[in-house]
Design a protein around this motif. Structure first.
Motif, PDB file in Angstrom:
ATOM      1  N   PHE A   1       0.628  -0.625  -0.110  1.00  0.00           N
ATOM      2  CA  PHE A   1      -0.468   0.151   0.407  1.00  0.00           C
ATOM      3  C   PHE A   1       0.631   0.866  -0.025  1.00  0.00           C
ATOM      4  CE2 PHE A   1      -3.374  -2.905   0.903  1.00  0.00           C
ATOM      5  CZ  PHE A   1      -4.504  -2.716   0.701  1.00  0.00           C
ATOM      6  N   SER A   2       1.474   1.360  -0.178  1.00  0.00           N
ATOM      7  CA  SER A   2       2.666   2.279  -0.285  1.00  0.00           C
ATOM      8  C   SER A   2       3.433   3.158  -0.815  1.00  0.00           C
ATOM      9  CB  SER A   2       4.530   2.630   1.049  1.00  0.00           C
ATOM     10  OG  SER A   2       5.003   1.549   0.311  1.00  0.00           O
TER      11      SER A   2
ATOM     12  N   PHE B   1      -7.325  -1.468   5.987  1.00  0.00           N
ATOM     13  CA  PHE B   1      -6.022  -0.149   4.568  1.00  0.00           C
ATOM     14  C   PHE B   1      -7.428   0.208   3.624  1.00  0.00           C
ATOM     15  CE2 PHE B   1      -2.759  -3.196   5.702  1.00  0.00           C
ATOM     16  CZ  PHE B   1      -1.728  -2.498   6.140  1.00  0.00           C
TER      17      PHE B   1
ATOM     18  N   VAL C   1      -8.224   2.892   1.236  1.00  0.00           N
ATOM     19  CA  VAL C   1      -7.746   4.282  -0.065  1.00  0.00           C
ATOM     20  C   VAL C   1      -8.565   5.014  -0.942  1.00  0.00           C
ATOM     21  CG1 VAL C   1      -6.597   4.321  -2.053  1.00  0.00           C
ATOM     22  CG2 VAL C   1      -5.706   3.140  -1.371  1.00  0.00           C
ATOM     23  N   GLY C   2      -8.801   6.408  -0.715  1.00  0.00           N
ATOM     24  CA  GLY C   2     -10.032   7.049  -1.265  1.00  0.00           C
ATOM     25  C   GLY C   2      -9.908   8.273  -0.464  1.00  0.00           C
TER      26      GLY C   2
ATOM     27  N   ASN D   1      -4.186   9.935  -0.217  1.00  0.00           N
ATOM     28  CA  ASN D   1      -5.448   9.533   0.381  1.00  0.00           C
ATOM     29  C   ASN D   1      -5.613   7.881   0.750  1.00  0.00           C
ATOM     30  OD1 ASN D   1      -5.337   8.571  -1.666  1.00  0.00           O
ATOM     31  ND2 ASN D   1      -7.424   9.502  -2.874  1.00  0.00           N
ATOM     32  N   SER D   2      -4.149   7.521   1.123  1.00  0.00           N
ATOM     33  CA  SER D   2      -4.361   6.090   1.584  1.00  0.00           C
ATOM     34  C   SER D   2      -3.907   5.992   3.133  1.00  0.00           C
ATOM     35  CB  SER D   2      -2.953   5.408   1.216  1.00  0.00           C
ATOM     36  OG  SER D   2      -3.468   5.717  -0.074  1.00  0.00           O
TER      37      SER D   2
ATOM     38  N   GLY E   1     -10.763  -0.570   0.391  1.00  0.00           N
ATOM     39  CA  GLY E   1      -9.872  -1.219   1.102  1.00  0.00           C
ATOM     40  C   GLY E   1     -10.027  -2.221   1.453  1.00  0.00           C
TER      41      GLY E   1
ATOM     42  N   VAL F   1       1.474   3.584  -3.498  1.00  0.00           N
ATOM     43  CA  VAL F   1       0.626   4.576  -3.880  1.00  0.00           C
ATOM     44  C   VAL F   1       1.213   6.027  -3.818  1.00  0.00           C
ATOM     45  CG1 VAL F   1      -2.271   5.188  -3.733  1.00  0.00           C
ATOM     46  CG2 VAL F   1      -1.804   3.160  -2.728  1.00  0.00           C
TER      47      VAL F   1
ATOM     48  N   ARG G   1      -1.840   7.677   8.005  1.00  0.00           N
ATOM     49  CA  ARG G   1      -1.920   7.914   7.154  1.00  0.00           C
ATOM     50  C   ARG G   1       0.130   7.280   6.016  1.00  0.00           C
ATOM     51  NH1 ARG G   1      -3.641  12.273   3.992  1.00  0.00           N
ATOM     52  NH2 ARG G   1      -4.096  13.508   5.235  1.00  0.00           N
TER      53      ARG G   1
ATOM     54  N   THR H   1     -13.958   5.081  -2.558  1.00  0.00           N
ATOM     55  CA  THR H   1     -12.685   4.125  -1.276  1.00  0.00           C
ATOM     56  C   THR H   1     -13.189   3.197  -1.498  1.00  0.00           C
ATOM     57  OG1 THR H   1     -14.502   3.899   0.567  1.00  0.00           O
ATOM     58  CG2 THR H   1     -13.129   6.079   0.389  1.00  0.00           C
TER      59      THR H   1
END
Length: 175
Positions: free
Chosen positions: A17-18, A171, A173-174, A141-142, A35, A20, A137, A33
């Protein structure tokens, strides 16, 4: 062994996820969103556990999100095996972009097989989880969410779950 596996899964999922756009400006033009979370466990008697819970949400306001969450899990050991599917709506309220409170209604379909007694069972159970937690964070926006939920419908002698308390890491995202 369990601690090593859990730490490894957190590091791997964090690195996935990092990717992003770290450091990119936060875009608020898309209200969708996405996740979820994953789980993996090992135990005695050749026990193995795998779980996935994808979610899709929609930001109704900057601080309120509602959507649908699903879950699927497989458990097996020398003595039993089970498969569980669940789905239902959720709502989360975010404050200070660091904390959240939420509700999640899940209806589960459970297939269980006792290998020792050759016994099979199919059950359904509904759970209403209420709780909250902390958000960190991880880029743009994750966020990673760490929290605790409690199933207010849980009954000790009639539930397939061993407890009503559920810690979670996921997790999104959005946001």
């Amino acid at each position: 062994m369990k601690k090593i596996t859990i730490a490894l899964m957190l590091i791997l999922s964090g690195s996935v996820f990092s990717q992003v756009s770290v450091g990119a400006p936060i875009q608020q033009n898309n209200k969708w969103t996405f996740g979820g979370g994953i789980g993996l466990g090992f135990g005695s008697n050749s026990a193995f556990y795998l779980q996935a819970s994808p979610r899709v949400g929609y930001r109704l306001t900057d601080d309120l999100e509602a959507g649908v969450i699903g879950s699927v899990s497989w458990q097996t050991s020398k003595y039993y095996s089970s498969t569980m599917f669940g789905a239902g709506p959720f709502a989360n309220y975010y404050f200070a972009r660091s904390f959240y409170v939420g509700a999640n209604l899940q209806h589960y379909f459970i297939d269980y097989k006792d290998k020792f007694y050759d016994y099979k069972d199919h059950r359904e159970e509904t759970a209403l989880y209420l709780g909250g937690g902390y958000m960190q964070r991880i880029g743009g926006n994750s966020f990673m969410q760490i929290g605790v939920m409690y199933n207010v419908l849980w009954k000790e002698n009639s539930s397939v779950f061993s407890s009503g308390l559920v810690p979670n890491i996921g997790f999104v995202v959005g946001l």
